[in-house]
Every structure is written in structure tokens, then in C-alpha cells.
Scaffold this motif. Structure first.
Motif, PDB file in Angstrom:
ATOM      1  N   GLN A 180      -3.526   4.260  -2.471  1.00  0.00           N
ATOM      2  CA  GLN A 180      -3.786   3.066  -3.265  1.00  0.00           C
ATOM      3  C   GLN A 180      -4.949   2.302  -2.654  1.00  0.00           C
ATOM      4  O   GLN A 180      -5.208   2.394  -1.460  1.00  0.00           O
TER       5      GLN A 180
ATOM      6  N   GLY B 295      -3.923  -1.940  -7.057  1.00  0.00           N
ATOM      7  CA  GLY B 295      -3.130  -1.242  -8.064  1.00  0.00           C
ATOM      8  C   GLY B 295      -3.765   0.018  -8.611  1.00  0.00           C
ATOM      9  O   GLY B 295      -3.258   0.611  -9.550  1.00  0.00           O
ATOM     10  N   GLN B 296      -4.874   0.450  -8.047  1.00  0.00           N
ATOM     11  CA  GLN B 296      -5.532   1.668  -8.497  1.00  0.00           C
ATOM     12  C   GLN B 296      -5.296   2.780  -7.486  1.00  0.00           C
ATOM     13  O   GLN B 296      -5.070   2.528  -6.309  1.00  0.00           O
ATOM     14  N   LEU B 297      -5.383   4.020  -7.945  1.00  0.00           N
ATOM     15  CA  LEU B 297      -5.286   5.170  -7.055  1.00  0.00           C
ATOM     16  C   LEU B 297      -6.680   5.650  -6.693  1.00  0.00           C
ATOM     17  O   LEU B 297      -7.559   5.744  -7.546  1.00  0.00           O
TER      18      LEU B 297
ATOM     19  N   ASP C 275       0.818  -1.215   0.000  1.00  0.00           N
ATOM     20  CA  ASP C 275       0.000   0.000   0.000  1.00  0.00           C
ATOM     21  C   ASP C 275       0.850   1.263   0.000  1.00  0.00           C
ATOM     22  O   ASP C 275       0.313   2.359  -0.044  1.00  0.00           O
TER      23      ASP C 275
ATOM     24  N   LEU D 223       3.085   4.239  -1.259  1.00  0.00           N
ATOM     25  CA  LEU D 223       3.278   5.033  -2.469  1.00  0.00           C
ATOM     26  C   LEU D 223       4.679   5.620  -2.426  1.00  0.00           C
ATOM     27  O   LEU D 223       5.086   6.178  -1.409  1.00  0.00           O
TER      28      LEU D 223
END
Length: 96
Positions: free
Chosen positions: A37, A41-43, A3, A5
Motif C-alpha cells: 500500500q 489507499g492505493q496498491l 499500511d 495488507l
């Protein structure tokens, strides 16, 4: 998947500092715009709303070029009643 970034912060003179975090915010137009996140894998990008806010923040994402997008923050009046007509009370799990 982690998780964390990885961030690269850059000063006006081009000096870069690399760091990492699980979530960060940018103060933009007086609002905290949070980025994190979702574990897939998405923001996720959201705007914090205070209980006494008279407006909701909407984020608009528009493509500008192949590798560039525009993010716009627009405000719209909030329903100050606190409940919907059907008796729904907004909470952290209602996705509103």
C-alpha cells in the motif's frame, strides 16, 4: 490508514489461511513482483531489478471484465550504459 495488507492464501484443496503483512512478493517468470500500500489507499505493484539485469520488466494491466483484470509481465532490453545521455544517474528517488 494502516499500511498492513490482509491476505487470504488458498491451497488447491480450498483451505484458506488469513494473515497480514506490510508488503509481499510473488515470484513470477523469475522476477519478484512486489505489492504494497502507498498510505493513501492505493496498491503499488513493482518488479525488482538487479544491477546486472539486461532487461527491464514492464507490467501491463488490461481490463477483462467488470471485476477482472489481466496483469502481464513483459521484458525489454535495458540500456547497459548506466547513465542517460544528459548525465542522469538512476537512483531510488528518480522514479525510473
Amino acid at each position: 490508514m494502516t499500511d498492513a495488507l490482509r491476505l487470504i492464501l488458498e491451497d488447491t484443496d480450498g483451505t484458506q489461511l488469513e494473515t497480514s503483512c506490510t508488503r509481499f512478493a510473488v515470484i513470477w517468470q523469475g522476477k519478484e513482483v512486489w505489492i504494497q500500500q502507498d498510505g493513501r489507499g492505493q496498491l503499488l505493484i513493482g518488479v525488482d531489478v538487479e544491477e546486472d539485469d539486461a532487461e527491464y520488466a514492464n507490467l501491463l494491466l488490461r481490463p477483462l471484465a467488470t471485476n477482472l483484470v489481466s496483469l502481464q509481465l513483459e521484458m525489454e532490453p535495458a540500456d547497459m550504459s548506466g547513465d542517460d545521455e544528459d548525465g542522469h544517474v538512476h537512483g531510488p528517488d528518480c522514479n525510473h
